[in-house]
Design a protein around this motif. Structure first.
Motif, PDB file in Angstrom:
ATOM      1  N   LEU A  45       0.839  -1.194   0.000  1.00 33.29           N
ATOM      2  CA  LEU A  45       0.000   0.000   0.000  1.00 33.29           C
ATOM      3  C   LEU A  45       0.876   1.247   0.000  1.00 33.29           C
ATOM      4  O   LEU A  45       1.845   1.336   0.770  1.00 33.29           O
ATOM      5  CB  LEU A  45      -0.908   0.012   1.230  1.00 33.29           C
ATOM      6  CG  LEU A  45      -2.089  -0.962   1.219  1.00 33.29           C
ATOM      7  CD1 LEU A  45      -2.763  -0.987   2.589  1.00 33.29           C
ATOM      8  CD2 LEU A  45      -3.101  -0.590   0.141  1.00 33.29           C
ATOM      9  N   THR A  89      -0.175  -0.060  -4.370  1.00 29.16           N
ATOM     10  CA  THR A  89      -1.618   0.149  -4.434  1.00 29.16           C
ATOM     11  C   THR A  89      -1.956   1.443  -3.708  1.00 29.16           C
ATOM     12  O   THR A  89      -1.652   1.597  -2.522  1.00 29.16           O
ATOM     13  CB  THR A  89      -2.369  -1.028  -3.794  1.00 29.16           C
ATOM     14  OG1 THR A  89      -2.137  -2.208  -4.587  1.00 29.16           O
ATOM     15  CG2 THR A  89      -3.861  -0.760  -3.723  1.00 29.16           C
ATOM     16  N   ARG A  91      -4.717   3.712  -2.074  1.00 30.38           N
ATOM     17  CA  ARG A  91      -6.046   3.485  -1.502  1.00 30.38           C
ATOM     18  C   ARG A  91      -6.534   4.766  -0.845  1.00 30.38           C
ATOM     19  O   ARG A  91      -5.830   5.363  -0.033  1.00 30.38           O
ATOM     20  CB  ARG A  91      -6.004   2.334  -0.494  1.00 30.38           C
ATOM     21  CG  ARG A  91      -7.382   1.822  -0.099  1.00 30.38           C
ATOM     22  CD  ARG A  91      -7.341   0.435   0.503  1.00 30.38           C
ATOM     23  NE  ARG A  91      -8.663  -0.184   0.452  1.00 30.38           N
ATOM     24  CZ  ARG A  91      -8.916  -1.461   0.718  1.00 30.38           C
ATOM     25  NH1 ARG A  91      -7.918  -2.268   1.060  1.00 30.38           N
ATOM     26  NH2 ARG A  91     -10.136  -1.946   0.649  1.00 30.38           N
ATOM     27  N   THR A 149     -12.701  -0.517  -7.911  1.00 21.27           N
ATOM     28  CA  THR A 149     -11.329  -0.930  -8.189  1.00 21.27           C
ATOM     29  C   THR A 149     -10.905  -0.256  -9.484  1.00 21.27           C
ATOM     30  O   THR A 149     -11.345  -0.640 -10.568  1.00 21.27           O
ATOM     31  CB  THR A 149     -11.233  -2.457  -8.331  1.00 21.27           C
ATOM     32  OG1 THR A 149     -11.631  -3.071  -7.096  1.00 21.27           O
ATOM     33  CG2 THR A 149      -9.809  -2.890  -8.662  1.00 21.27           C
ATOM     34  N   LEU A 173      -7.533   1.869  -5.359  1.00 20.22           N
ATOM     35  CA  LEU A 173      -8.768   1.386  -4.750  1.00 20.22           C
ATOM     36  C   LEU A 173      -9.497   2.542  -4.084  1.00 20.22           C
ATOM     37  O   LEU A 173      -8.895   3.324  -3.338  1.00 20.22           O
ATOM     38  CB  LEU A 173      -8.470   0.300  -3.716  1.00 20.22           C
ATOM     39  CG  LEU A 173      -7.607  -0.876  -4.178  1.00 20.22           C
ATOM     40  CD1 LEU A 173      -7.494  -1.916  -3.071  1.00 20.22           C
ATOM     41  CD2 LEU A 173      -8.160  -1.500  -5.455  1.00 20.22           C
ATOM     42  N   ASP A 175     -12.534   3.407  -1.516  1.00 19.73           N
ATOM     43  CA  ASP A 175     -13.418   2.891  -0.475  1.00 19.73           C
ATOM     44  C   ASP A 175     -14.573   3.861  -0.246  1.00 19.73           C
ATOM     45  O   ASP A 175     -14.473   5.057  -0.530  1.00 19.73           O
ATOM     46  CB  ASP A 175     -12.654   2.707   0.838  1.00 19.73           C
ATOM     47  CG  ASP A 175     -11.539   1.675   0.731  1.00 19.73           C
ATOM     48  OD1 ASP A 175     -11.753   0.643   0.072  1.00 19.73           O
ATOM     49  OD2 ASP A 175     -10.452   1.917   1.289  1.00 19.73           O
ATOM     50  N   TYR A 186      -6.764  -5.800   3.506  1.00 21.12           N
ATOM     51  CA  TYR A 186      -5.932  -5.850   2.310  1.00 21.12           C
ATOM     52  C   TYR A 186      -4.836  -6.899   2.431  1.00 21.12           C
ATOM     53  O   TYR A 186      -4.091  -6.952   3.411  1.00 21.12           O
ATOM     54  CB  TYR A 186      -5.303  -4.479   2.055  1.00 21.12           C
ATOM     55  CG  TYR A 186      -4.451  -4.410   0.809  1.00 21.12           C
ATOM     56  CD1 TYR A 186      -5.045  -4.320  -0.444  1.00 21.12           C
ATOM     57  CD2 TYR A 186      -3.066  -4.430   0.881  1.00 21.12           C
ATOM     58  CE1 TYR A 186      -4.276  -4.255  -1.607  1.00 21.12           C
ATOM     59  CE2 TYR A 186      -2.285  -4.364  -0.277  1.00 21.12           C
ATOM     60  CZ  TYR A 186      -2.896  -4.283  -1.507  1.00 21.12           C
ATOM     61  OH  TYR A 186      -2.131  -4.229  -2.640  1.00 21.12           O
ATOM     62  N   ASP A 190      -8.950  -9.375   1.188  1.00 18.97           N
ATOM     63  CA  ASP A 190      -9.208  -8.414   0.120  1.00 18.97           C
ATOM     64  C   ASP A 190      -7.929  -8.369  -0.722  1.00 18.97           C
ATOM     65  O   ASP A 190      -6.969  -7.665  -0.389  1.00 18.97           O
ATOM     66  CB  ASP A 190      -9.526  -7.051   0.723  1.00 18.97           C
ATOM     67  CG  ASP A 190      -9.908  -5.999  -0.316  1.00 18.97           C
ATOM     68  OD1 ASP A 190      -9.916  -6.321  -1.514  1.00 18.97           O
ATOM     69  OD2 ASP A 190     -10.193  -4.847   0.086  1.00 18.97           O
TER      70      ASP A 190
END
Length: 491
Positions: A45, A89, A91, A149, A173, A175, A186, A190
């Motif tokens: 992340l 990633t 987020r 996504t 991602l 949310d 995650y 997930d």
């Protein structure tokens, strides 16, 4: 036999290989995945810095010179974002203000496009927002869309295929704090699955011609999250897999070798209204699907991709591939059932008299024209709900529209499968097919900065199968110039 037809393991010889047999009936884990022992890499992340105004600042660096270990005993030269291959990633949540700092450390100019993000055109990262070597681009926007996504990748005109193939891509991602209760730990329950096909030479380097052939490169070896022959250890009764087809051209029909069913909860642009139970999902390049799968303690499951049955096959080679071995723990943490209502919005029927735009897809042209960076092809009023008709006069394509969320109304006069009826931004267009979309446009207006629509088979995009549109204040469409100053025509 063709190496492209099936990635598996020659277990009896103990060597990793691609084999060309397509077995009848379900494959057994012991036959196909004995060598799938590499722990599935989970992209880290990205850690944002907090701004004094509550914004989140993410720093992303496009890097060349990576050295990645995919194949046993081999090192592959790769590109990556904040690392050797792929990217972290990102987020964030609905309502967040995000500030990106994208620094280009490549030996050539590039961009970074936020695929699936609804944002102002000047922040979109298309070919008009080039980042020169050594420069930093700093787009910012407020996330004003539902949980989804999405992903990011370069979008330099005529060079996207090469940049993505070398490794420049990552997940973004979104949310929603008010969304349904779905698996969300995650990397545990997930789990992202970035699926890519590659071709390696004898020295372990990426090979093949991304700019050749009808569709570009169709590799014979699958990487998932940059992992070769991957295995995942399930610790919970249910796992939410976020599937992303980040391949240049290959199409996947993802399911399980034992034909177990699972629930689709989301498509490209957000969650469905309610879960849809299936045993396969089809994703072409750029498409995403969120699925929730249940496992029994101690079992082994095989996630794979199977080509279309012969009577439904497209001209683009799909092939059969093993993707991932999933080994469930001896004791699994309980998982709640998927909610019956996911909160996704119902399809909105286009109003009577809705504007209809028609796009004829040929080999590498749209409406008989190649991409021209200086030409505005379509002018759309902000907030419009339009019908876009895609008439494919040749071999398989797909179609991606920046900024929007659309619904697939029909494919050859028939409604799409239920799992594809949710909000999308990319759609597969079979050979000689006609596809109708209900397209909802956003409210960010800019008559001088275009968004793109294009085939997301990257060779086709690079050859010029792309057009440009601007979103403007309603009533001003006729006053918008159709030529952009300072941009040259590209062939």
């Amino acid at each position: 036999m063709k190496r492209r037809s099936l990635l598996s393991l020659a277990a009896l010889s103990g060597l990793s290989a691609a084999v060309g047999a397509c077995s009848a009936g379900p494959r057994t884990p012991s036959a196909d995945v004995a060598g799938f022992t590499n722990q599935l890499r989970i992209p880290p992340l990205a850690r944002p810095e907090a701004g004094v105004d509550g914004s989140k600042r993410f720093a992303l660096e496009l890097r060349a010179g990576g050295r990645s270990r995919f194949l046993p005993g081999k090192t592959t030269e790769t590109w990556g974002i904040n690392g050797a291959y792929l990217g972290p990633t990102v987020r964030a949540a609905r309502g967040d203000r995000v500030r990106m700092a994208v620094t280009n450390r490549l030996p050539e100019s590039s961009t970074l496009h936020w695929h699936g993000m609804r944002l102002p055109a000047r922040m979109d990262g298309g070919p008009h927002q080039m980042i020169e070597p050594g420069a930093t681009w700093a787009p910012e926007w407020t996330i004003e869309q539902p949980a989804a996504t999405s992903w990011f990748h370069p979008h330099p005109h005529e060079r996207t295929a090469r940049h993505v193939y070398r490794g420049l891509a990552g997940l973004f991602l979104i949310d929603d704090p008010d969304g349904p209760r779905l698996p969300g730990d995650y990397g545990v329950d997930d789990v992202p699955l970035i699926i890519q096909d590659k071709q390696f030479d004898g020295d372990g380097q990426f090979s093949g011609n991304v700019d050749g052939g009808t569709f570009g490169l169709l590799g014979d070896t699958i990487l998932v999250n940059g992992t070769y022959l991957p295995a995942f250890q399930a610790q919970t009764e249910s796992v939410r897999f976020r599937l992303l087809n980040a391949s240049n051209a290959r199409v996947y029909r993802v399911g399980f070798a034992d034909r177990r069913s699972f629930q689709v909860v989301g498509s490209d642009a957000g969650l469905l209204e309610r879960p849809v139970t299936v045993d396969r999902v089809k994703i072409s390049p750029g498409e995403r699907a969120e699925i929730v799968v249940r496992f029994a303690a101690g079992e082994t499951a095989v996630l794979d991709s199977r080509g279309e049955p012969a009577e439904q096959a497209n001209d683009i080679e799909e092939g059969d591939f093993v993707l991932l071995k999933i080994v469930a723990g001896a004791a699994l943490k309980p998982s709640p059932e998927v909610p019956a209502a996911l909160g996704g919005t119902a399809p909105e029927p286009p109003p009577a008299g809705a504007r209809v735009r028609r796009f004829v897809l040929s080999g590498s042209e749209i409406n008989d024209r190649d991409m021209d960076m200086s030409r505005i092809d379509e002018v759309v009023p902000a907030g419009a709900l339009e019908i876009w008709e895609l008439d494919n006069t040749t071999y398989a394509h797909n179609f991606h529209i920046h900024e929007v969320a659309f619904r697939v109304l029909e494919v050859n006069g028939q409604p799409p499968p239920a799992y594809q009826a949710g909000p999308k931004d990319t759609v597969f267009v079979p050979k000689l097919a006609k596809v109708r979309l209900a397209v909802r446009f956003g409210r960010h207006t800019d008559p001088l900065t275009p968004y793109m629509y294009h085939c997301h088979l990257l060779r086709h995009e690079d050859k010029g199968m792309m057009g440009q549109f601007v979103i403007v204040e309603p009533g001003t469409e006729s006053r918008v110039p159709r030529t952009l100053a300072g941009h040259r025509h590209h062939n």
